[in-house]
Design a protein around this motif. Structure first.
Motif, PDB file in Angstrom:
ATOM      1  N   THR A  53      -9.474   7.158   9.949  1.00  0.00           N
ATOM      2  CA  THR A  53      -9.619   6.285  11.115  1.00  0.00           C
ATOM      3  C   THR A  53     -10.048   4.887  10.688  1.00  0.00           C
ATOM      4  O   THR A  53      -9.487   3.872  11.135  1.00  0.00           O
ATOM      5  N   VAL A  54     -11.049   4.813   9.818  1.00  0.00           N
ATOM      6  CA  VAL A  54     -11.504   3.518   9.311  1.00  0.00           C
ATOM      7  C   VAL A  54     -10.397   2.847   8.504  1.00  0.00           C
ATOM      8  O   VAL A  54     -10.167   1.633   8.622  1.00  0.00           O
ATOM      9  N   ALA A  55      -9.674   3.629   7.698  1.00  0.00           N
ATOM     10  CA  ALA A  55      -8.583   3.074   6.890  1.00  0.00           C
ATOM     11  C   ALA A  55      -7.482   2.506   7.768  1.00  0.00           C
ATOM     12  O   ALA A  55      -6.963   1.410   7.509  1.00  0.00           O
ATOM     13  N   SER A  56      -7.107   3.219   8.819  1.00  0.00           N
ATOM     14  CA  SER A  56      -6.064   2.758   9.730  1.00  0.00           C
ATOM     15  C   SER A  56      -6.438   1.415  10.342  1.00  0.00           C
ATOM     16  O   SER A  56      -5.619   0.494  10.428  1.00  0.00           O
ATOM     17  N   HIS A  57      -7.696   1.302  10.769  1.00  0.00           N
ATOM     18  CA  HIS A  57      -8.154   0.052  11.376  1.00  0.00           C
ATOM     19  C   HIS A  57      -8.129  -1.092  10.367  1.00  0.00           C
ATOM     20  O   HIS A  57      -7.604  -2.178  10.656  1.00  0.00           O
ATOM     21  N   LYS A  58      -8.683  -0.853   9.186  1.00  0.00           N
ATOM     22  CA  LYS A  58      -8.803  -1.913   8.188  1.00  0.00           C
ATOM     23  C   LYS A  58      -7.448  -2.349   7.629  1.00  0.00           C
ATOM     24  O   LYS A  58      -7.291  -3.483   7.171  1.00  0.00           O
ATOM     25  N   GLN A  59      -6.478  -1.448   7.672  1.00  0.00           N
ATOM     26  CA  GLN A  59      -5.141  -1.788   7.181  1.00  0.00           C
ATOM     27  C   GLN A  59      -4.299  -2.519   8.228  1.00  0.00           C
ATOM     28  O   GLN A  59      -3.132  -2.806   7.991  1.00  0.00           O
ATOM     29  N   GLY A  60      -4.914  -2.817   9.368  1.00  0.00           N
ATOM     30  CA  GLY A  60      -4.200  -3.564  10.395  1.00  0.00           C
ATOM     31  C   GLY A  60      -3.692  -2.717  11.527  1.00  0.00           C
ATOM     32  O   GLY A  60      -2.670  -3.037  12.131  1.00  0.00           O
ATOM     33  N   ASN A  61      -4.396  -1.619  11.835  1.00  0.00           N
ATOM     34  CA  ASN A  61      -4.027  -0.721  12.933  1.00  0.00           C
ATOM     35  C   ASN A  61      -2.636  -0.126  12.703  1.00  0.00           C
ATOM     36  O   ASN A  61      -1.697  -0.370  13.459  1.00  0.00           O
ATOM     37  N   VAL A  62      -2.530   0.649  11.634  1.00  0.00           N
ATOM     38  CA  VAL A  62      -1.256   1.261  11.262  1.00  0.00           C
ATOM     39  C   VAL A  62      -1.400   2.780  11.282  1.00  0.00           C
ATOM     40  O   VAL A  62      -2.503   3.327  11.238  1.00  0.00           O
ATOM     41  N   TRP A  63      -0.262   3.459  11.356  1.00  0.00           N
ATOM     42  CA  TRP A  63      -0.272   4.919  11.294  1.00  0.00           C
ATOM     43  C   TRP A  63      -0.620   5.366   9.875  1.00  0.00           C
ATOM     44  O   TRP A  63      -0.102   4.832   8.889  1.00  0.00           O
ATOM     45  N   VAL A  64      -1.551   6.339   9.782  1.00  0.00           N
ATOM     46  CA  VAL A  64      -1.903   6.932   8.491  1.00  0.00           C
ATOM     47  C   VAL A  64      -1.823   8.450   8.622  1.00  0.00           C
ATOM     48  O   VAL A  64      -1.924   9.005   9.719  1.00  0.00           O
TER      49      VAL A  64
END
Length: 380
Positions: A364-375
């Protein structure tokens, strides 16, 4: 007469909010006997509290090392069989790891650890030694949540097509707008709480619930988090899109700045034949929706409920049960597993559920920090 399971507790002392919940839950089905532990980092406070609980204070230990060393000197029938970890987040991993390595069954508060890598280590260690390990996603113990799980598994609402879970609190709102207060709250300190506050604290409950009641696993997520202030390193609000498959989608909304909200956790699952709704603040009501029928309200304690739901119902119909009872059902599930007498799948959340929860937090944190992308949530 069968002897009770001997339980130790780490944390949960006199000033703990969660401690009394676990102690009451442990005593609810007469399966456990609390025999000692480490209730506070201050040994004298720990001893004083152990005395109030009328424990043998020789088993109120200085720290976990002391507990492990001294319990090992006791006979197998006298020593602790399971230990509950009720400490702040950053202590969960080292304590749970040490307990597993020394042959203890474990009950651990969530989130399981502060990183997914730590969760992975515990997951592998538990597989290796095959000890019982429960993570207290407390709300899975509610009878009507267990009824919801059973009804979905039996196909009573058909094929699932929409999942909506929401967990709103407002307790951080009075703190977040004061720079000194937000800097001194341990929940907003990454060293003590991990990489996430809101998602790690309550969002993980919602994620676990979505997978628990549906019996499905989330495959991909996309998140948008809110930190509100640049000097605040921890999320305090967030929305996460869930994708179980190309045709089954969902949304998870979590907030600790939902002003005025107390503990508003709601679960809504919609299938092609009906829907089910449940609210934690009114936990005895499960709403069944059908297009061609009036709204139905199912309540605990009635014969129309599943055996799984009824096992967790301790009072006659019409007598409200709550969060203590829910946690008590989880402790009862652990007791059954320790005694090799488990009756129902899902009777207690397992270590793997906590492992999934930590993966969700990090992604969830990664998705947000990457620019709100699907992970991906696929397990590595």
């Amino acid at each position: 007469m069968m002897s009770k399971i001997k339980l130790g507790i780490l944390g949960g002392g006199e000033e703990s909010l969660i401690g009394i919940l676990h102690r009451v839950a442990a005593n609810m089905f007469d399966q456990f006997e609390i025999v000692g532990g480490v209730f506070d980092t201050n040994h004298q406070k720990s001893l004083d509290f152990g005395g109030k609980l009328q424990l043998d204070t020789s088993r109120v230990y200085r720290d976990l090392d002391h507990l492990v060393d001294e319990e090992a000197k006791l006979s197998e029938e006298d020593r602790m069989q399971v230990v509950s970890v009720l400490t702040p987040n950053f202590l969960h991993f080292p304590m749970a790891k040490q307990l597993l390595e020394n042959g203890y069954n474990v009950i651990c508060e969530k989130p399981l650890t502060t990183t997914f890598e730590e969760a992975r280590i515990l997951n592998e260690l538990q597989k290796k030694n095959n000890k019982i390990f429960a993570v207290t996603y407390t709300y899975t113990g509610y009878p009507m949540i267990r009824q919801m799980k059973t009804m979905i598994a039996n196909g009573e609402i058909g094929e699932i097509q929409k999942v909506d879970v929401q967990y709103y609190q407002g307790w951080i709102n009075p703190l977040i707008h004061d720079k000194d207060k937000r800097a001194s709250t341990w929940r907003l300190d990454p060293e003590k709480s991990g990489i996430s506050c809101c998602i790690g604290d309550i969002g993980t409950h919602a994620f676990n619930m979505a997978e628990y009641v549906t019996g499905m696993q989330v495959k991909n997520i996309l998140s948008d988090l809110n930190y509100l202030y640049e000097d605040n390193p921890m999320d305090i609000d967030g929305t996460v899109l869930l994708r179980f498959s190309e045709k089954i989608k969902g949304v998870l909304r979590a907030s600790q700045i939902a002003t005025g909200e107390e503990n508003n956790f709601t679960v809504k699952i919609y299938g092609d034949k009906g829907g089910l709704k449940w609210e934690q603040e009114n936990p005895n009501y499960l709403y069944l929706l059908k297009e061609d029928q009036p709204l139905q309200v199912l309540k605990p304690g009635h014969a129309y409920n599943s055996d799984f739901s009824l096992e967790g119902t301790k009072l006659p119909a019409g007598h409200p049960e709550g969060i203590f009872d829910s946690m008590g059902n989880i402790y009862y599930g652990v007791a059954q597993a320790i005694e090799d007498n488990s009756k129902f799948e899902g009777a207690y959340p397992k270590l793997h559920d906590g492992y999934r929860g930590m993966h969700f937090i990090e992604q969830t944190v990664a998705s947000h920090k990457q620019g709100n992308v699907w992970v991906s949530m696929e397990e590595e």
